[in-house]
Design a protein around this motif. Structure first.
Motif, PDB file in Angstrom:
ATOM      1  N   VAL A 172      44.634 -29.344  35.573  1.00 41.57           N
ATOM      2  CA  VAL A 172      43.386 -28.743  35.087  1.00 41.57           C
ATOM      3  C   VAL A 172      43.023 -29.312  33.724  1.00 41.57           C
ATOM      4  O   VAL A 172      41.847 -29.534  33.424  1.00 41.57           O
ATOM      5  N   ARG A 180      39.456 -30.927  32.733  1.00 40.29           N
ATOM      6  CA  ARG A 180      38.664 -30.424  31.607  1.00 40.29           C
ATOM      7  C   ARG A 180      38.261 -31.576  30.682  1.00 40.29           C
ATOM      8  O   ARG A 180      37.099 -31.685  30.277  1.00 40.29           O
ATOM      9  N   THR A 238      39.009 -21.541  36.787  1.00 36.35           N
ATOM     10  CA  THR A 238      39.645 -21.883  38.063  1.00 36.35           C
ATOM     11  C   THR A 238      39.190 -20.872  39.096  1.00 36.35           C
ATOM     12  O   THR A 238      39.313 -19.653  38.875  1.00 36.35           O
ATOM     13  N   LEU A 256      37.311 -25.627  41.016  1.00 28.78           N
ATOM     14  CA  LEU A 256      36.899 -25.199  39.678  1.00 28.78           C
ATOM     15  C   LEU A 256      35.407 -24.897  39.696  1.00 28.78           C
ATOM     16  O   LEU A 256      34.654 -25.498  40.469  1.00 28.78           O
TER      17      LEU A 256
END
Length: 565
Positions: free
Chosen positions: A32, A36, A50, A65
Motif C-alpha cells: 500500500v 500511495r 483500503t 483501494l
C-alpha cells in the motif's frame, strides 16, 4: 452541452458525463505504501483508504483501494491509462462515484467472477490475444533459456521480448545461461545483448572461446564486466576487450591470465576502474601503460614487485584508489615515495609490512585507510601520525589486528574529528568504557565495529550512542556484557534520533525471545528504524581472517576450562 457530450466517452467521467474525483485501484501484492507514493504524483489526495479483498479465500486475493483526489484533473490524468505498472505488478484503475457504489459492486462481485470464469472455460484460450503487459509478466517469471524458447514459438513475441530486454537485461548474470545450448545463447544475445551494460558471473561453458566471440558480436555496450574463476584463451580475451569501447570498470578474480593480455585496455579510453584479485601471474610490469585508471585493486596478486608498484604510481597520475592487500613483496622504497607519487590518492588498502610505513599519513588527499596485519604486532605508530596530519580529513579507518591498541592510540583516534567509519575489533584490553568515552568526541561517526571487546558494558555503549547522533551501524558481536537493558535504552532514544540504527548483537547477552516481546522495542523497530540483527554477520569482520581464527580458539579454550576439561 458540448462539455457533457465530450465527456461521455471519457474514462474520467461517469455514465452521465460528469467528471469524477474518485478512482478505484485493483491490485494483488503491491504494498500500500508503494501505491500511495505512485498515485500521489498525479495530485493531492482528499481521501485514501483500503476498501476490501475480493474472494479473500483465494491464494492471491484481489485487493482494492479507493482514492479521492482534491482536483478532478488529477483523476483524469490517472484514468488516461487503465493499467499502471507499480513494483513489478500491473494494477488496474477505473472511475467510481463514491464508497457506496463500491460497496454495492462488492455484493455481486464474487458471482460475476464465477460466471466469467465459467464463460472463459467454454472458449478456447489463445495466448496471442493477450495484451503486451501480460506477456511481460509471463517473461518475468521465466529463466533466460525458457524465455528464448517461448519467444521462438511465434514471431510476434520477438518484438515484445525486445522491449522486455531493454528494461530487464541492462545487468545480466551469466550463470543463468548454464542450462542453455550454444544456439539458444546466440539467439538470446542477438536480441538482448545490445541492451546489456553490465555483465557478472562465471563463464564455465566448455565452448568459452565461442562464448567470448558471441559477446564480441552481440554485446558492444558493456560498461562494467565482473568475471571470476576461469581459464580463458588470452587471444580471445584480448579480442573481447578490444570490442568494448564503453568499458568503464573491469573486475577479474582467479583468472589465469598473463598481464600482457591487458595491453588491449590501452585503447579503452573510458576505463577508470580495474580490480584484479587472486591473479597469481600478475607482476605489474605492463599495467603502468593504463594511464587513464583512477581506481586500481591488486588484491592478493602477491607476485607484484615494489619496483613495478613505484612505476605504476608514478605513471597513474589520476589514481584515487589503490588496494595492495596481500602483496608480500612491497619494499621500504615504495613507502618512502608513496606520498610523492600518489598526490591524488584518497583510498588506500594495504597489508602492514614489517618495516616503518608512517609516510602513508603524509598522503595529501587521504580519506580512507585500511590496514591489515598478517601477524600480531606490539605497537601501532601510524595512528598518532594520522592524528597529527589528517585530523580534519580522514573519514574511514579500519585496523585489522588484535590486542595491539593502547590508551594513547585511543586518544589519538578521538582526535580524528571527521571520522565516519571506525573498526577496532578484537582489542578487549583497550576498548573499554573509558575508551568509548573518549570516542564520544567523534560527532561525525556513522559506523563502528568493536566486536569481541568484552570489557564494554551497557552504560559505556549507551553513552556513545547518545553522543554520536549520526551513528547508523554498530557491530558489537561477542561483547558478552551487553544485555537487553542496552537495547531497551536505545529503543527509548530512537524516537529522538534522525537516523536509523542497525546493531549486530550475535554473541552478546541480548536475549531475542525476551526482547521481541517488549512493547518499547516493538515500537522502536516498527516506527523509528531500530534494527537488531541477532544472527552472526560478517559485516565489518570480513578482513579479520587470522584474528577471528585465534579468537575462536580462545573461546574454545575458555569453554573447556569452564567445564573443567
Amino acid at each position: 452541452m458540448e462539455q457533457v457530450l465530450s465527456n461521455k466517452n471519457d474514462k474520467s467521467s461517469n455514465g452521465n458525463g460528469v467528471l469524477v474525483q474518485c478512482i478505484q485501484v485493483t491490485y494483488k501484492k503491491t504494498p500500500v505504501y508503494s501505491l500511495r507514493q505512485y498515485f500521489r504524483q498525479f495530485g493531492a489526495f482528499r481521501n485514501f483508504e483500503t476498501a476490501y479483498d475480493l474472494n479473500p479465500q483465494q491464494l492471491e486475493p484481489i485487493k482494492r483501494l479507493l482514492i479521492t483526489y482534491v482536483e478532478q484533473e488529477a483523476a483524469r490524468r490517472v484514468l488516461q491509462n487503465e493499467s499502471h505498472f507499480v513494483e513489478n505488478e500491473i494494477v488496474n484503475v477505473k472511475s467510481t462515484n463514491s464508497r457506496q457504489e463500491l460497496v454495492k459492486e462488492n455484493v455481486c462481485e464474487t458471482e460475476r467472477e464465477n460466471l466469467e470464469i465459467a464463460h472463459t472455460r467454454e472458449k478456447a484460450f489463445n495466448i496471442l490475444q493477450l495484451p503486451e503487459f501480460c506477456i511481460h509478466a509471463i517473461l518475468e517469471r521465466m529463466a533466460p533459456g525458457d524465455q528464448i524458447r517461448f519467444v521462438q514459438s511465434h514471431r510476434s513475441f520477438q518484438t515484445i521480448f525486445e522491449t522486455f530486454s531493454r528494461r530487464k537485461y541492462k545487468k545480466f548474470i551469466w550463470n543463468k545461461t548454464q542450462s542453455m545450448t550454444m544456439g539458444e545463447i546466440r539467439d538470446f544475445l542477438s536480441i538482448a545483448g545490445k541492451y546489456m551494460v553490465e555483465l557478472n558471473g562465471e563463464i564455465r561453458n566448455r565452448y568459452y572461446d565461442d562464448v567470448m566471440n558471441l559477446l564480441i558480436v552481440y554485446c558492444p555496450n558493456f560498461e562494467k564486466v565482473t568475471l571470476s574463476d576461469i581459464y580463458i584463451n588470452p587471444d580471445s580475451f584480448r579480442n573481447f576487450l578490444r570490442g568494448l569501447p564503453n568499458l568503464r570498470e573491469l573486475n577479474l578474480t582467479y583468472y589465469q591470465l598473463d598481464e600482457r593480455a591487458f595491453a588491449a585496455l590501452r585503447d579503452a579510453k573510458k576505463l577508470r576502474v580495474l580490480k584484479l584479485s587472486n591473479m597469481f601471474h600478475i607482476r605489474g610490469k605492463h599495467l603502468q601503460t593504463l594511464t587513464q585508471l583512477e581506481h586500481l585493486s591488486l588484491h592478493h596478486c602477491w607476485l607484484v614487485r615494489s619496483k613495478h608498484l613505484i612505476k605504476l604510481c608514478e605513471a597513474l597520475v589520476n589514481l584515487r584508489t589503490l588496494d595492495i592487500r596481500g602483496i608480500h613483496y612491497a619494499s621500504p622504497c615504495f613507502f618512502q615515495v608513496i606520498d610523492t607519487h600518489c598526490k591524488r590518492l584518497e583510498v588506500l588498502k594495504m597489508c602492514a609490512p614489517e618495516f616503518n610505513y608512517d609516510r602513508v599519513a603524509l598522503l595529501p588527499r587521504l580519506k580512507h585507510l585500511e590496514i591489515k596485519y598478517p601477524t600480531p604486532v606490539d605497537r601501532l605508530t601510524i595512528i598518532s601520525h594520522l592524528a597529527q596530519h589528517k585530523a580534519d580529513q580522514l573519514e574511514v579507518l579500519k585496523i585489522y589486528t588484535r590486542k595491539c591498541l593502547t590508551d594513547k592510540d585511543v586518544t589519538s583516534l578521538s582526535e580524528l574529528r571527521e571520522l565516519r567509519e571506525l573498526s577496532i575489533a578484537f582489542n578487549r584490553d583497550t576498548v573499554t568504557n573509558g575508551a568509548l568515552a573518549k570516542l564520544c568526541k567523534l560527532k561525525q561517526l556513522e559506523e563502528l565495529t568493536i566486536a569481541a571487546c568484552d570489557e564494554v558494558t551497557d552504560d559505556g555503549l549507551l553513552k556513545l550512542v547518545k553522543n554520536c547522533e549520526k551513528l547508523s551501524t554498530l557491530n558489537i558481536q561477542y561483547c558478552n556484557r551487553i544485555t537487553n537493558d542496552f537495547v531497551t535504552d536505545v529503543a527509548s532514544l530512537a524516537r529522538h534520533r534522525y537516523r536509523k540504527l542497525t546493531i549486530y548483537t550475535f554473541g552478546t547477552a541480548v536475549d531475542k525471545k525476551k526482547l521481541i516481546q517488549l512493547p518499547k522495542y516493538k515500537e522502536a523497530a516498527e516506527r523509528f528504524g531500530l534494527n537488531i540483527e541477532f544472527e552472526f554477520s560478517k559485516t565489518g569482520l570480513s578482513d579479520y581472517e587470522y584474528v577471528f581464527t585465534l579468537f575462536e580458539n580462545e573461546l574454545l579454550e575458555r569453554r573447556l576450562i569452564a567445564r573443567g576439561l
